[in-house]
Motif scaffolding. Structure first.
Motif, PDB file in Angstrom:
ATOM      1  N   SER A 154       1.963  -3.895  -7.445  1.00 16.85           N
ATOM      2  CA  SER A 154       1.327  -3.714  -6.144  1.00 16.85           C
ATOM      3  C   SER A 154       0.338  -2.551  -6.165  1.00 16.85           C
ATOM      4  CB  SER A 154       2.398  -3.476  -5.073  1.00 16.85           C
ATOM      5  OG  SER A 154       1.819  -3.236  -3.813  1.00 16.85           O
ATOM      6  N   LEU A 155       0.714  -1.457  -6.828  1.00 22.83           N
ATOM      7  CA  LEU A 155      -0.191  -0.315  -6.935  1.00 22.83           C
ATOM      8  C   LEU A 155      -1.419  -0.664  -7.772  1.00 22.83           C
ATOM      9  CD1 LEU A 155       2.007   2.896  -7.316  1.00 22.83           C
ATOM     10  CD2 LEU A 155       0.266   2.432  -5.587  1.00 22.83           C
ATOM     11  N   TRP A 156      -1.215  -1.349  -8.886  1.00 21.72           N
ATOM     12  CA  TRP A 156      -2.363  -1.747  -9.710  1.00 21.72           C
ATOM     13  C   TRP A 156      -3.259  -2.735  -8.975  1.00 21.72           C
ATOM     14  CZ3 TRP A 156       1.804  -1.637 -13.872  1.00 21.72           C
ATOM     15  CH2 TRP A 156       1.762  -0.415 -14.554  1.00 21.72           C
ATOM     16  N   ASP A 157      -2.655  -3.606  -8.159  1.00 20.10           N
ATOM     17  CA  ASP A 157      -3.466  -4.501  -7.328  1.00 20.10           C
ATOM     18  C   ASP A 157      -4.340  -3.696  -6.371  1.00 20.10           C
ATOM     19  OD1 ASP A 157      -2.538  -6.817  -8.483  1.00 20.10           O
ATOM     20  OD2 ASP A 157      -1.007  -7.199  -6.954  1.00 20.10           O
ATOM     21  N   ARG A 158      -3.766  -2.635  -5.834  1.00 18.64           N
ATOM     22  CA  ARG A 158      -4.529  -1.787  -4.913  1.00 18.64           C
ATOM     23  C   ARG A 158      -5.699  -1.132  -5.628  1.00 18.64           C
ATOM     24  NH1 ARG A 158      -1.258   2.607  -1.622  1.00 18.64           N
ATOM     25  NH2 ARG A 158      -0.216   0.674  -1.035  1.00 18.64           N
ATOM     26  N   ILE A 159      -5.436  -0.642  -6.836  1.00 19.28           N
ATOM     27  CA  ILE A 159      -6.500  -0.013  -7.619  1.00 19.28           C
ATOM     28  C   ILE A 159      -7.624  -1.014  -7.888  1.00 19.28           C
ATOM     29  CG2 ILE A 159      -7.072   0.945  -9.888  1.00 19.28           C
ATOM     30  CD1 ILE A 159      -4.244   2.170  -9.938  1.00 19.28           C
ATOM     31  N   LEU A 160      -7.247  -2.221  -8.305  1.00 16.08           N
ATOM     32  CA  LEU A 160      -8.235  -3.209  -8.692  1.00 16.08           C
ATOM     33  C   LEU A 160      -8.984  -3.778  -7.478  1.00 16.08           C
ATOM     34  CD1 LEU A 160      -6.241  -4.998 -11.516  1.00 16.08           C
ATOM     35  CD2 LEU A 160      -8.166  -3.412 -11.756  1.00 16.08           C
ATOM     36  N   ALA A 161      -8.375  -3.718  -6.310  1.00 16.26           N
ATOM     37  CA  ALA A 161      -9.105  -4.103  -5.099  1.00 16.26           C
ATOM     38  C   ALA A 161     -10.229  -3.115  -4.818  1.00 16.26           C
ATOM     39  CB  ALA A 161      -8.145  -4.164  -3.910  1.00 16.26           C
ATOM     40  N   ILE A 162      -9.994  -1.845  -5.190  1.00 16.65           N
ATOM     41  CA  ILE A 162     -11.008  -0.811  -4.991  1.00 16.65           C
ATOM     42  C   ILE A 162     -12.025  -0.814  -6.121  1.00 16.65           C
ATOM     43  CG2 ILE A 162     -11.355   1.695  -4.814  1.00 16.65           C
ATOM     44  CD1 ILE A 162      -8.465   1.795  -3.633  1.00 16.65           C
ATOM     45  N   ASN A 163     -11.505  -0.926  -7.359  1.00 12.17           N
ATOM     46  CA  ASN A 163     -12.374  -0.920  -8.539  1.00 12.17           C
ATOM     47  C   ASN A 163     -11.883  -1.975  -9.524  1.00 12.17           C
ATOM     48  OD1 ASN A 163     -13.935  -0.489 -10.784  1.00 12.17           O
ATOM     49  ND2 ASN A 163     -13.312   1.648 -11.109  1.00 12.17           N
TER      50      ASN A 163
ATOM     51  N   MET B 156       0.863  -1.174   0.000  1.00 12.97           N
ATOM     52  CA  MET B 156       0.000   0.000   0.000  1.00 12.97           C
ATOM     53  C   MET B 156       0.851   1.157   0.000  1.00 12.97           C
ATOM     54  SD  MET B 156      -1.713  -1.570   2.010  1.00 12.97           S
ATOM     55  CE  MET B 156      -1.734  -1.768   2.220  1.00 12.97           C
ATOM     56  N   THR B 157       0.354   2.303  -0.450  1.00 16.34           N
ATOM     57  CA  THR B 157       1.297   3.317  -0.820  1.00 16.34           C
ATOM     58  C   THR B 157       1.261   4.479   0.089  1.00 16.34           C
ATOM     59  OG1 THR B 157      -0.211   4.473  -2.198  1.00 16.34           O
ATOM     60  CG2 THR B 157       0.994   2.670  -3.167  1.00 16.34           C
ATOM     61  N   GLY B 158       2.261   5.358  -0.214  1.00 15.27           N
ATOM     62  CA  GLY B 158       2.534   6.441   0.670  1.00 15.27           C
ATOM     63  C   GLY B 158       1.473   7.470   0.793  1.00 15.27           C
ATOM     64  N   CYS B 159       0.948   8.027  -0.287  1.00 11.55           N
ATOM     65  CA  CYS B 159      -0.017   9.119  -0.193  1.00 11.55           C
ATOM     66  C   CYS B 159      -1.222   8.690   0.614  1.00 11.55           C
ATOM     67  CB  CYS B 159      -0.445   9.575  -1.583  1.00 11.55           C
ATOM     68  SG  CYS B 159      -1.364  11.112  -1.560  1.00 11.55           S
ATOM     69  N   ALA B 160      -1.531   7.391   0.511  1.00  9.01           N
ATOM     70  CA  ALA B 160      -2.668   6.911   1.271  1.00  9.01           C
ATOM     71  C   ALA B 160      -2.389   6.856   2.754  1.00  9.01           C
ATOM     72  CB  ALA B 160      -3.070   5.525   0.782  1.00  9.01           C
ATOM     73  N   GLN B 161      -1.113   6.985   3.173  1.00 13.82           N
ATOM     74  CA  GLN B 161      -0.779   6.893   4.578  1.00 13.82           C
ATOM     75  C   GLN B 161      -0.653   8.248   5.241  1.00 13.82           C
ATOM     76  OE1 GLN B 161      -0.870   3.851   5.019  1.00 13.82           O
ATOM     77  NE2 GLN B 161      -0.633   3.373   2.886  1.00 13.82           N
ATOM     78  N   VAL B 162      -0.623   9.323   4.526  1.00 20.02           N
ATOM     79  CA  VAL B 162      -0.265  10.618   5.082  1.00 20.02           C
ATOM     80  C   VAL B 162      -1.125  10.989   6.262  1.00 20.02           C
ATOM     81  CG1 VAL B 162      -0.079  13.077   4.626  1.00 20.02           C
ATOM     82  CG2 VAL B 162       0.605  11.448   2.881  1.00 20.02           C
ATOM     83  N   ASN B 163      -2.442  10.926   6.125  1.00 12.69           N
ATOM     84  CA  ASN B 163      -3.314  11.369   7.199  1.00 12.69           C
ATOM     85  C   ASN B 163      -3.570  10.296   8.236  1.00 12.69           C
ATOM     86  OD1 ASN B 163      -3.621  14.032   6.613  1.00 12.69           O
ATOM     87  ND2 ASN B 163      -5.212  13.657   5.110  1.00 12.69           N
ATOM     88  N   ALA B 164      -2.978   9.109   8.054  1.00 17.21           N
ATOM     89  CA  ALA B 164      -3.086   8.112   9.105  1.00 17.21           C
ATOM     90  C   ALA B 164      -2.480   8.634  10.390  1.00 17.21           C
ATOM     91  CB  ALA B 164      -2.369   6.824   8.677  1.00 17.21           C
ATOM     92  N   LEU B 165      -1.389   9.382  10.282  1.00 18.85           N
ATOM     93  CA  LEU B 165      -0.812  10.024  11.458  1.00 18.85           C
ATOM     94  C   LEU B 165      -1.413  11.395  11.690  1.00 18.85           C
ATOM     95  CD1 LEU B 165       2.911   8.984  11.107  1.00 18.85           C
ATOM     96  CD2 LEU B 165       1.208   8.084  12.650  1.00 18.85           C
TER      97      LEU B 165
END
Length: 277
Positions: free
Chosen positions: A245-254, A1-10
């Motif tokens: 891995s990024l494309w897997d993330r996309i396809l898990a969502i859509n 899972m990628t970085g931009c998606a983690q920014v607001n986790a903290l």
């Protein structure tokens, strides 16, 4: 899972209302390069630890009060065994798992992806393969990660400071829905990048989260497009595992996101050809 998606986790752990929290402007280096917290997290997500640490320190020199950045630097520099404990148990990676989703599930905070990756000696947190065996802390590490943390606090609470509004016992589905609402609130305030990061965090917890209203649909499309663009850059640099891995993330969502379907197939084919050379 990628970085931009983690920014607001903290960011969401930094105290106060996350929907109204201010985000420091990007830092400009002596060479003219612009540093934002989101860009630094992306850098760390790809395993660029040394550069990421240098950039974090430059960023904090300009924004010394940025608690999420302080927490990320702590994740990067603390001894992982000291923070998460020496006792561990094994876990076999399942399809759809990432360090972010595992940190959300077992540590209570997807933003703790970095310390969990380092706990496992990972040089690239964006790569986690199905069937791989990793280690998870045997006990809740949050209580020992910092003085005064509540017994049920998340690692994110422990790495920053107490006072985040979310309960550590909050169910993942409820947390994902809350984060999606926060992303729309940020969007209404004109904070588009922060809104995308918050939605990315929600989708890292629950890829099947249903969008609420046309704004949520549009923001999700923008987020997926940003993931795809980053995957294309990785693909062109032949960093195929990260791109896949990024494309897997996309396809898990859509699952019907056609550009990801096409380019993922190309990446797999190229990876197969390179193995035959």
């Amino acid at each position: 899972m990628t970085g931009c998606a983690q920014v607001n986790a903290l960011k969401s752990k930094a105290g106060g209302n996350p929907a109204t929290a201010s985000t420091p402007p990007p830092t400009r280096t002596e060479t003219g390069r612009t540093l934002s917290f989101a860009a630094i997290v992306n850098e760390l997500q790809l395993g660029h630890y040394n550069d990421g640490e240098q950039d974090l320190r430059q960023y904090l020199a300009q924004h010394p009060g940025d608690r999420p950045a302080q927490a990320m630097l702590h994740q990067l520099t603390v001894d992982p065994k000291q923070a998460l404990g020496t006792r561990s148990r094994t876990y076999v990676v399942q399809a759809g798992d990432s360090y972010s989703t595992l940190a959300a599930r077992y540590l209570g905070d997807p933003g703790a992806f970095l310390i969990l990756a380092r706990y496992n000696g990972s040089a690239n947190p964006s790569v986690l393969r199905t069937g791989e065996t990793i280690r998870l802390p045997a006990s809740n590490p949050a209580a020992s990660a910092t003085t005064g943390a509540a017994p049920n606090a998340s690692v994110g609470d422990a790495l920053t400071a107490p006072g985040g509004e979310a309960s550590a016992s909050e169910l993942p589905a409820a947390k994902a829905q809350r984060l999606q609402r926060e992303s729309l609130s940020l969007l209404d305030q004109g904070q588009n990048d922060q809104a995308m990061a918050r939605l990315g965090e929600a989708l890292s917890i629950d890829p099947g989260l249903k969008p609420v209203g046309p704004q949520a649909v549009a923001l999700r499309e923008q987020l997926l497009s940003s993931y795809h663009e980053r995957a294309i850059v990785l693909y062109r640099d032949q960093q195929l595992d990260q791109a896949i891995s990024l494309w897997d993330r996309i396809l898990a969502i859509n699952p019907n996101y056609e550009p990801a379907v096409i380019y993922r197939a190309r990446a797999l084919e190229l990876k197969h050809r390179l193995k035959q050379i």
